[in-house]
Design an enzyme around this catalytic site. Structure first.
Site, PDB file in Angstrom:
ATOM      1  CB  CYS A 184      -4.720  -1.777   6.881  1.00  0.00           C
ATOM      2  SG  CYS A 184      -3.914  -3.381   6.777  1.00  0.00           S
ATOM      3  CB  THR A 212      -1.020   0.029   1.238  1.00  0.00           C
ATOM      4  OG1 THR A 212      -1.592  -1.062   1.117  1.00  0.00           O
ATOM      5  CG2 THR A 212      -1.788   1.297   1.266  1.00  0.00           C
ATOM      6  CG  LEU A 261     -22.342   1.683   9.238  1.00  0.00           C
ATOM      7  CD1 LEU A 261     -23.935   1.767   8.675  1.00  0.00           C
ATOM      8  CD2 LEU A 261     -22.005   3.100   9.469  1.00  0.00           C
ATOM      9  CG  ASN A 275      -7.692   0.548   3.623  1.00  0.00           C
ATOM     10  OD1 ASN A 275      -8.349  -0.481   3.229  1.00  0.00           O
ATOM     11  ND2 ASN A 275      -6.468   0.093   3.650  1.00  0.00           N
ATOM     12  N   GLY A 318      -8.132  -0.461  14.449  1.00  0.00           N
ATOM     13  CA  GLY A 318      -6.791  -0.737  14.740  1.00  0.00           C
ATOM     14  C   GLY A 318      -6.279  -1.402  13.453  1.00  0.00           C
ATOM     15  CD  GLU A 357      -3.795  -8.336   9.496  1.00  0.00           C
ATOM     16  OE1 GLU A 357      -3.849  -8.944  10.319  1.00  0.00           O
ATOM     17  OE2 GLU A 357      -3.110  -7.144   9.275  1.00  0.00           O
ATOM     18  CB  ALA A 387     -20.711   1.659  17.901  1.00  0.00           C
ATOM     19  CE  LYS A 395       0.504   0.423   6.659  1.00  0.00           C
ATOM     20  NZ  LYS A 395       0.580   0.573   5.122  1.00  0.00           N
TER      21      LYS A 395
HETATM   22  C1  UGA Z   1      -8.511  -3.442   6.062  1.00  0.00           C
HETATM   23  C2  UGA Z   1      -9.433  -3.263   4.783  1.00  0.00           C
HETATM   24  O1  UGA Z   1     -11.042  -3.864   5.359  1.00  0.00           O
HETATM   25  C3  UGA Z   1      -9.119  -4.156   3.779  1.00  0.00           C
HETATM   26  O2  UGA Z   1      -9.843  -4.216   2.538  1.00  0.00           O
HETATM   27  C4  UGA Z   1      -7.600  -3.938   3.296  1.00  0.00           C
HETATM   28  O3  UGA Z   1      -7.320  -4.732   2.342  1.00  0.00           O
HETATM   29  C5  UGA Z   1      -6.763  -4.007   4.372  1.00  0.00           C
HETATM   30  O4  UGA Z   1      -7.230  -2.965   5.551  1.00  0.00           O
HETATM   31  C6  UGA Z   1      -5.482  -3.431   4.079  1.00  0.00           C
HETATM   32  O5  UGA Z   1      -4.966  -2.185   3.639  1.00  0.00           O
HETATM   33  O6  UGA Z   1      -4.492  -4.374   3.873  1.00  0.00           O
HETATM   34  P1  UGA Z   1      -7.893  -5.180   8.026  1.00  0.00           P
HETATM   35  O7  UGA Z   1      -7.084  -4.198   8.454  1.00  0.00           O
HETATM   36  O8  UGA Z   1      -7.714  -6.598   7.947  1.00  0.00           O
HETATM   37  O9  UGA Z   1      -8.669  -4.830   6.651  1.00  0.00           O
HETATM   38  O10 UGA Z   1      -9.294  -5.144   9.109  1.00  0.00           O
HETATM   39  P2  UGA Z   1     -10.845  -4.571   8.944  1.00  0.00           P
HETATM   40  O11 UGA Z   1     -11.662  -5.581   8.921  1.00  0.00           O
HETATM   41  O12 UGA Z   1     -11.153  -3.620   7.888  1.00  0.00           O
HETATM   42  O13 UGA Z   1     -10.976  -4.104  10.314  1.00  0.00           O
HETATM   43  C7  UGA Z   1     -10.054  -2.770  10.754  1.00  0.00           C
HETATM   44  C8  UGA Z   1     -10.547  -2.438  12.215  1.00  0.00           C
HETATM   45  O14 UGA Z   1     -11.718  -1.786  12.130  1.00  0.00           O
HETATM   46  C9  UGA Z   1     -10.593  -3.483  13.080  1.00  0.00           C
HETATM   47  O15 UGA Z   1      -9.934  -2.942  14.329  1.00  0.00           O
HETATM   48  C10 UGA Z   1     -12.067  -3.640  13.393  1.00  0.00           C
HETATM   49  O16 UGA Z   1     -12.287  -4.320  14.822  1.00  0.00           O
HETATM   50  C11 UGA Z   1     -12.603  -2.299  13.237  1.00  0.00           C
HETATM   51  N1  UGA Z   1     -13.947  -2.100  12.864  1.00  0.00           N
HETATM   52  C12 UGA Z   1     -14.358  -2.973  11.799  1.00  0.00           C
HETATM   53  C13 UGA Z   1     -14.859  -1.507  13.672  1.00  0.00           C
HETATM   54  O17 UGA Z   1     -14.465  -1.085  14.845  1.00  0.00           O
HETATM   55  N2  UGA Z   1     -16.104  -1.343  13.483  1.00  0.00           N
HETATM   56  C14 UGA Z   1     -16.668  -1.891  11.995  1.00  0.00           C
HETATM   57  O18 UGA Z   1     -17.661  -1.748  11.735  1.00  0.00           O
HETATM   58  C15 UGA Z   1     -15.655  -2.705  11.368  1.00  0.00           C
END
Ligand code: UGA
Length: 449
Positions: free
Chosen positions: A279, A121, A269, A227, A276, A156, A271, A282
């Site tokens: 991805c 990225t 969405l 992202n 964290g 992930e 809450a 940063k």
């Molecule tokens: C994220 C993106 O979803 C991927 O599409 C992208 O490829 C990836 O970053 C990357 O740039 O490599 P990821 O970091 O694995 O993926 O995790 P997410 O499932 O997106 O969750 C990110 C954070 O948001 C987690 O801490 C999760 O607990 C939090 N989250 C997620 C919430 O607090 N609320 C939500 O509704 C969804």
């Protein structure tokens, strides 16, 4: 095709394993020699569902190999995937030194023309800079390097499923030949001609993924814009949760109804403690920085970042309200990874919670299905328990920090009998407040009564 993957982190290994499963021959390299040795011996350095299975079958079929010699990896592939890290600098800007280092290696080690695929990225314009660097570093050999930006959208925990069943494959190119090569690489995915490790060949019917051909700058922007928008959505839901608490509404009811509007969509969405991982935090920072460098003030994104940072404080307002004095209390922390189904603890809100608990003098007993080995090295003063019920034993409060299914499915009746006090502060809104109260718990969550 013969593909080389530079960087055996999470993105590199998932990419290598899936493309090997799709029928390509893949050679992986990394500057971390220990990691390469581990992979050569059949070990898997990260936890990602199905990755061990895929790597083992690719290895058995002779389609994946590992070498610590970057030159060998570079020479053996016609196509090179750059999957190295781009960590944040203190000012939020992405550190691209690993990409520059790889460009120099490719230019000096290659003996034939290559297609260079930037999968890390990176901020917009990196691909163009990469091509410029490759041209400069290879001025004596006169070799031709074409550059493509192919951002990944893997999550992930579900990365393998995401790779085989993508919503879209974005390829930023400078010429038609590169677009055709990318179509060739992804043909098995586009035509669903692979053995799916997730669904065992009975993949649910769905629309075939679209391969979108764009410019390199657009492809890079698509990644950061996606992202950042998702991060924005999470922060938006978190502010709605705060509002619900003040006004007396239920954030789950509000976001569920919002999400039924296809223009909004129901995902991201949820809450709670906020986002964290390596991805979102940063990428948001890097996108704000990039916008700043070209004179665009990305105020809404700055607000999303600020809201996210405040989530820990919001959580501790609840902790103090519930526990009054934290000092000396024994508390159970359920979840250390930044989200469920991963052992990744980078920028994990759960670790911020643990650190704050220590600052306030609590005794912390923690449980996480996968992340404990990584946290042990950082926080040796935590008491670790593989069994969450053991973490809950004699605890005066349980704090839920990661949305693992094992925590969602906990038997709170049983847990209640083990705990010193029936108190749950839920940072991920995993349980029904009514049910928890019925079981005799004091229950705090985000944006719900
Ligand atoms: C994220 C993106 O979803 C991927 O599409 C992208 O490829 C990836 O970053 C990357 O740039 O490599 P990821 O970091 O694995 O993926 O995790 P997410 O499932 O997106 O969750 C990110 C954070 O948001 C987690 O801490 C999760 O607990 C939090 N989250 C997620 C919430 O607090 N609320 C939500 O509704 C969804």
């Amino acid at each position: 095709m013969r593909l080389s993957v530079i960087g055996c982190g999470y993105v590199g290994l998932v990419t290598g394993a899936c493309l090997a499963e799709a029928g390509h021959e893949v050679v992986c390299t990394d500057i971390d020699k220990q990691r390469i040795a581990q992979l050569q011996e059949g070990g898997v350095p990260i936890y990602e569902r199905y990755l061990d299975k895929l790597l083992a079958s690719a290895r058995k079929a002779g389609r994946i190999s590992y070498t610590a010699d970057a030159g060998e990896a570079i020479r053996s592939g016609d196509v090179i995937f750059i999957c190295v890290g781009t960590p944040p600098k203190p000012n939020g800007e992405a550190d691209l030194s690993a990409i520059d280092h790889v460009a120099r290696q490719i230019a000096t080690e290659a003996r034939s023309a290559k297609l260079i695929i930037e999968k890390s990225t990176v901020p917009a314009r990196t691909g163009l800079e990469l091509r410029r660097a490759l041209t400069a570093y290879s001025r004596n050999s006169g070799l031709c390097f074409r550059v493509v930006s192919n951002p990944e959208f893997l999550r992930e925990g579900t990365a393998i499923e995401d790779f085989f069943h993508p919503d879209r494959i974005v390829v930023g190119v400078e010429d038609e030949a590169s677009a055709n090569d990318m179509r060739q690489i992804y043909r098995p995915i586009l035509e669903r001609a692979f053995h799916c490790p997730v669904h065992n060949s009975t993949c649910p019917p769905g629309n075939a993924a679209a391969l979108l051909v764009t410019t390199i700058n657009s492809a890079e922007l698509i990644k950061h814009a996606s992202n950042s928008f998702l991060a924005l959505k999470i922060s938006y839901a978190n502010v709605i949760a705060d509002l619900c608490e003040k006004i007396g509404a239920d954030v789950e009811e509000v976001t569920r109804a919002m999400g039924l509007d296809p223009r909004i969509g129901g995902q991201f969405l949820r809450a709670g403690l906020g986002f964290g991982g390596f991805c979102f935090p940063k990428d948001v920072q890097a996108f704000i920085h990039l916008a700043g460098t070209v004179g665009v003030d990305f105020d809404i994104l700055k607000a999303a970042e600020r809201v996210n940072k405040q989530r820990i404080e919001r959580f501790f307002e609840k902790v103090r309200q519930a526990l009054w004095v934290v000092k000396g209390k024994r508390v159970a922390v359920l979840g250390l990874a930044f989200k469920g189904n991963t052992d990744d603890i980078r920028f994990s809100p759960a670790l911020e919670v643990v650190k704050e608990l220590f600052r306030e003098g609590a005794q912390v007993h923690a449980s996480d299905p996968e992340a404990m080995p990584k946290v042990k090295a950082l926080l040796p003063e935590v008491h670790y328990h593989q069994d969450p019920y053991e973490a809950l034993r004699d605890a005066e409060a349980a704090m839920v920090c990661t949305e693992w299914d094992v925590f969602r499915d906990l038997d709170w009746e049983r847990a209640g009998k083990l705990m010193a006090r029936r108190l749950v502060i839920d940072g991920r809104n995993l349980y029904s407040p009514a049910r928890m109260r019925q079981l005799g718990f004091e229950y705090y969550s985000f944006g719900r009564e």
